[in-house]
Design a protein around this motif. Structure first.
Motif, mmCIF file in Angstrom:
data_model
loop_
_atom_site.group_PDB
_atom_site.id
_atom_site.type_symbol
_atom_site.label_atom_id
_atom_site.label_comp_id
_atom_site.label_asym_id
_atom_site.label_seq_id
_atom_site.Cartn_x
_atom_site.Cartn_y
_atom_site.Cartn_z
ATOM 1 N N ALA A 22 102.492 -18.635 -48.052
ATOM 2 C CA ALA A 22 103.229 -19.481 -47.065
ATOM 3 C C ALA A 22 102.224 -20.351 -46.373
ATOM 4 C CB ALA A 22 104.309 -18.660 -46.383
ATOM 5 N N ILE A 23 102.854 -21.463 -45.845
ATOM 6 C CA ILE A 23 102.063 -22.249 -44.908
ATOM 7 C C ILE A 23 103.003 -22.577 -43.905
ATOM 8 C CG2 ILE A 23 101.180 -24.619 -44.645
ATOM 9 C CD1 ILE A 23 100.829 -24.754 -47.814
ATOM 10 N N ALA A 24 102.283 -22.568 -42.521
ATOM 11 C CA ALA A 24 102.886 -22.788 -41.350
ATOM 12 C C ALA A 24 102.024 -24.237 -40.738
ATOM 13 C CB ALA A 24 102.790 -21.954 -40.255
ATOM 14 N N LEU A 25 103.058 -25.156 -40.366
ATOM 15 C CA LEU A 25 102.271 -26.658 -39.964
ATOM 16 C C LEU A 25 103.110 -26.532 -38.594
ATOM 17 C CD1 LEU A 25 101.180 -29.160 -39.990
ATOM 18 C CD2 LEU A 25 103.413 -29.922 -40.920
ATOM 19 N N LEU A 72 107.733 -24.220 -41.791
ATOM 20 C CA LEU A 72 107.139 -23.262 -42.595
ATOM 21 C C LEU A 72 107.500 -23.867 -44.106
ATOM 22 C CD1 LEU A 72 108.172 -19.771 -41.181
ATOM 23 C CD2 LEU A 72 105.924 -21.209 -40.797
ATOM 24 N N PHE A 73 106.421 -23.649 -45.057
ATOM 25 C CA PHE A 73 106.738 -23.955 -46.322
ATOM 26 C C PHE A 73 106.423 -22.456 -47.109
ATOM 27 C CE2 PHE A 73 104.897 -23.500 -50.776
ATOM 28 C CZ PHE A 73 105.629 -24.379 -51.467
ATOM 29 N N PRO A 74 107.596 -22.034 -48.031
ATOM 30 C CA PRO A 74 108.668 -22.645 -48.418
ATOM 31 C C PRO A 74 109.970 -22.637 -47.753
ATOM 32 C CG PRO A 74 108.368 -20.826 -49.634
ATOM 33 C CD PRO A 74 107.531 -20.830 -48.503
ATOM 34 N N ALA A 94 110.946 -26.446 -46.070
ATOM 35 C CA ALA A 94 110.675 -27.722 -46.819
ATOM 36 C C ALA A 94 110.035 -27.295 -48.060
ATOM 37 C CB ALA A 94 109.674 -28.700 -46.096
ATOM 38 N N ASP A 95 110.234 -28.291 -49.238
ATOM 39 C CA ASP A 95 109.487 -27.973 -50.565
ATOM 40 C C ASP A 95 108.283 -28.879 -50.889
ATOM 41 O OD1 ASP A 95 111.829 -26.409 -50.961
ATOM 42 O OD2 ASP A 95 113.127 -28.109 -51.366
ATOM 43 N N ASP A 96 107.928 -29.698 -49.974
ATOM 44 C CA ASP A 96 106.730 -30.623 -50.094
ATOM 45 C C ASP A 96 106.113 -30.754 -48.943
ATOM 46 O OD1 ASP A 96 108.342 -32.643 -49.292
ATOM 47 O OD2 ASP A 96 108.816 -33.149 -51.434
ATOM 48 N N ALA A 97 104.827 -31.364 -48.985
ATOM 49 C CA ALA A 97 104.213 -31.890 -47.929
ATOM 50 C C ALA A 97 104.961 -32.724 -46.985
ATOM 51 C CB ALA A 97 102.947 -32.518 -48.158
ATOM 52 N N ARG A 98 105.491 -33.998 -47.491
ATOM 53 C CA ARG A 98 106.129 -34.881 -46.949
ATOM 54 C C ARG A 98 107.586 -34.064 -46.209
ATOM 55 N NH1 ARG A 98 108.848 -40.365 -48.952
ATOM 56 N NH2 ARG A 98 110.973 -40.417 -47.809
ATOM 57 N N GLY A 99 108.435 -33.366 -46.692
ATOM 58 C CA GLY A 99 109.319 -32.435 -46.174
ATOM 59 C C GLY A 99 108.689 -31.462 -45.009
ATOM 60 N N LEU A 100 107.653 -31.253 -45.152
ATOM 61 C CA LEU A 100 107.025 -30.226 -44.041
ATOM 62 C C LEU A 100 106.681 -30.919 -42.783
ATOM 63 C CD1 LEU A 100 106.592 -27.057 -43.873
ATOM 64 C CD2 LEU A 100 104.035 -27.702 -44.609
ATOM 65 N N ILE A 101 106.110 -32.138 -43.041
ATOM 66 C CA ILE A 101 105.847 -33.068 -41.902
ATOM 67 C C ILE A 101 107.148 -33.519 -41.112
ATOM 68 C CG2 ILE A 101 104.788 -35.315 -41.352
ATOM 69 C CD1 ILE A 101 102.653 -34.875 -43.345
ATOM 70 N N TRP A 106 111.088 -23.623 -33.662
ATOM 71 C CA TRP A 106 111.033 -23.510 -34.970
ATOM 72 C C TRP A 106 111.919 -24.356 -35.806
ATOM 73 C CZ3 TRP A 106 107.951 -19.974 -37.403
ATOM 74 C CH2 TRP A 106 107.344 -18.944 -36.583
ATOM 75 N N ALA A 107 111.386 -24.830 -36.779
ATOM 76 C CA ALA A 107 112.071 -25.835 -37.577
ATOM 77 C C ALA A 107 113.417 -25.110 -38.484
ATOM 78 C CB ALA A 107 111.158 -26.561 -38.666
ATOM 79 N N ASN A 108 114.244 -25.722 -39.126
ATOM 80 C CA ASN A 108 115.251 -25.223 -39.847
ATOM 81 C C ASN A 108 115.495 -26.127 -41.032
ATOM 82 O OD1 ASN A 108 117.448 -26.833 -38.998
ATOM 83 N ND2 ASN A 108 117.253 -25.668 -36.996
ATOM 84 N N ARG A 109 116.093 -25.889 -42.069
ATOM 85 C CA ARG A 109 116.585 -26.393 -43.150
ATOM 86 C C ARG A 109 117.328 -27.734 -42.805
ATOM 87 N NH1 ARG A 109 114.390 -27.033 -48.320
ATOM 88 N NH2 ARG A 109 113.522 -25.247 -48.811
#
Length: 486
Positions: A84-87, A183-185, A188-195, A215-218
């Motif tokens: 996973a990735i946290a931005l 957080l990915f996934p 968001a599903d891609d870099a643009r969505g995560l940003i 925290w972000a959410n969908r």
């Protein structure tokens, strides 16, 4: 663009810095030396372009373009490794006020210092980015079951690092930050969505009191993706000139004439038709697109209104962002270019445009009025300080908000309030326009009260220029009679 710069770099790196004759080891002649020198210069220039494309010039940190590129690669690996990735977005609170207080040079030094502090908190150190202005970004990769804890811990360390005083220009500055985590996934599903998700969440953090972590959410991610697409669509619409004025007639009931028109912004969208500002205004304001959008519509309105010489005035709404020191000079230039006389132009302002800067706004509006323009206070009676503003601003007219007019049919309180507004206006020698008149009964009550000027759907909603030009060929009472007969 960035991709073409990267493509160009690969073959240039393969070119030797200087080529010698294979037989003698000597330079292969002046022409060959010149070619080698030119290639070396091109390689140096391309390296500089590459740096400009990926590095923020103020702090030397990787920029938002580099972040998008890095995240795309990291997300590809995360999919393969099931990690996973946290931005994290780190938005400094009230930094504009800091800049105003200490000067932009000192503010820039402060940003450089904070950028270096953030680099000490991550491994690798180049996982810190200067996204824009006073906004930084960090990311980390981790197993899916650990990423939330690690991201939360990093956010706490970032808060602590920001809180440490910054020594600049002999002053000790204390700052705070609003932080978001996407957080990915999960979000968001891609870099643009995560940003986009991180950006949307940091705005929530600022609205919820600042100096906190959100925290972000969908749902935020979906909304952010929609806003990003809308931003791109607005930019396309700006280039295509799709933002245009519509005109709502203002009627003088005493003379049965149209005496003016309010220019209202519309988006002539190629797929969705005519869109009202509620669909796009908030995003345009957040992204800085509102000013060019309204400036284009204003210029167009001046050009069109100059072709209707029988109408006394055009009124145009000023947003808070448009009330800036250069307003008078900008308006003077546009009036000269379009041929519209300044006395035929009126600006409307609301109390939102006056919050916390009444004196500055008053000075700017006085400069505009010195050109010969008229000024009106819109939505009068809906704020807390309307009467105070009347003493401090150079207004010619009050516009009674539609919220009072809409209740005229069944509210004695609304009738009493409007009566009081009309009395105030008469004593101050101000004109009054009642907005949002939708029924004949409302119109009858207003006329009985002595309200001379009205506008609203009873007469007509806002129209495009061609339709408005035809509409004004008949008197307002003729339009009412025709509507009643249908």
């Amino acid at each position: 663009d960035v991709a073409s710069v990267s493509t160009t770099m690969t073959p240039l790196h393969a070119i030797p810095a200087k080529t010698s004759s294979p037989a003698t080891g000597q330079a292969a002649g002046d022409e060959f030396d010149q070619m080698a020198h030119a290639l070396e210069q091109l390689r140096t220039s391309t390296i500089e372009l590459n740096r400009a494309a990926y590095v923020h010039p103020l702090t030397g940190l990787p920029n938002n373009v580099k972040l998008g590129s890095e995240l795309e690669g990291e997300i590809g690996q995360a999919r393969q490794l099931n990690t996973a990735i946290a931005l994290l977005f780190v938005d400094l609170n009230d930094f504009r006020a800091v800049n105003d207080a200490i000067g932009h040079d000192t503010g820039d030094a402060c940003l450089r210092e904070l950028g270096q502090r953030l680099r000490t908190l991550t491994a690798p150190r180049d996982a810190v980015f200067h996204f824009s202005g006073d906004l930084f970004a960090l990311y980390l990769t981790a197993p899916a079951d650990e990423v939330r804890l690690l991201a939360s811990t990093l956010a706490g360390r970032v808060h602590a690092a920001i809180l440490q005083p910054v020594e600049a220009a002999g002053r000790s500055l204390r700052l705070t930050a609003s932080i978001s985590i996407a957080l990915f996934p999960e979000h968001a599903d891609d870099a643009r969505g995560l940003i986009g998700a991180a950006d949307a969440a940091v705005h929530v953090a600022k609205r919820q009191g600042r100096d906190n972590t959100q925290w972000a959410n969908r749902e935020l991610a979906v909304r952010a993706d929609h806003n990003l697409k809308l931003t791109e669509d607005i930019q396309r619409g700006l280039k295509a000139g799709e933002f245009i004025p519509y005109y709502e007639p203002i009627v003088d009931m005493q003379t049965d004439r149209v005496v003016g028109a309010e220019a209202l912004l519309r988006w002539n969208h190629p797929r969705e038709g005519i869109l009202r500002p509620a669909r796009f205004l908030d995003v345009a304001e957040q992204t800085g697109q509102l000013y060019p959008m309204t400036a284009h519509a204003f210029r167009t309105a001046c050009v069109q209104f100059a072709k209707w010489p029988t109408l006394p005035y055009l009124t145009f709404n000023l947003s808070p962002r448009q009330i800036r020191p250069a307003l008078a000079s900008t308006v003077r230039r546009i009036l000269q270019e379009t041929g519209l006389a300044p006395e035929r132009l009126e600006f409307e302002i609301t109390e939102n445009a006056l919050m916390d800067r009444v004196e500055q706004v008053a000075q700017i509006l006085n400069e505009a009025r010195d050109l010969g323009l008229r000024l009106s206070l819109d939505d009068f009676g809906t704020g807390y300080s309307s009467l105070n503003y009347l003493q401090r601003l150079p207004v010619n007219k009050l516009k009674i908000d539609r919220s009072f007019v809409s209740r005229l049919d069944n509210s004695r309180a609304s009738q009493a309030i409007i009566n009081a507004m009309l009395s105030i206006a008469r004593n101050l020698h101000l004109e009054v326009v009642a907005e949002g008149v939708e029924t004949q009964h409302q119109l009858d009550i207003l006329c009985a009260m002595g309200c001379r000027y009205v506008q609203g759907y009873l007469f007509s909603p806002a129209m495009p220029a061609e339709e408005f030009a035809e509409w004004i060929k008949m008197s307002p009472t003729q339009h009412l009679a025709r509507a009643a007969a249908v």
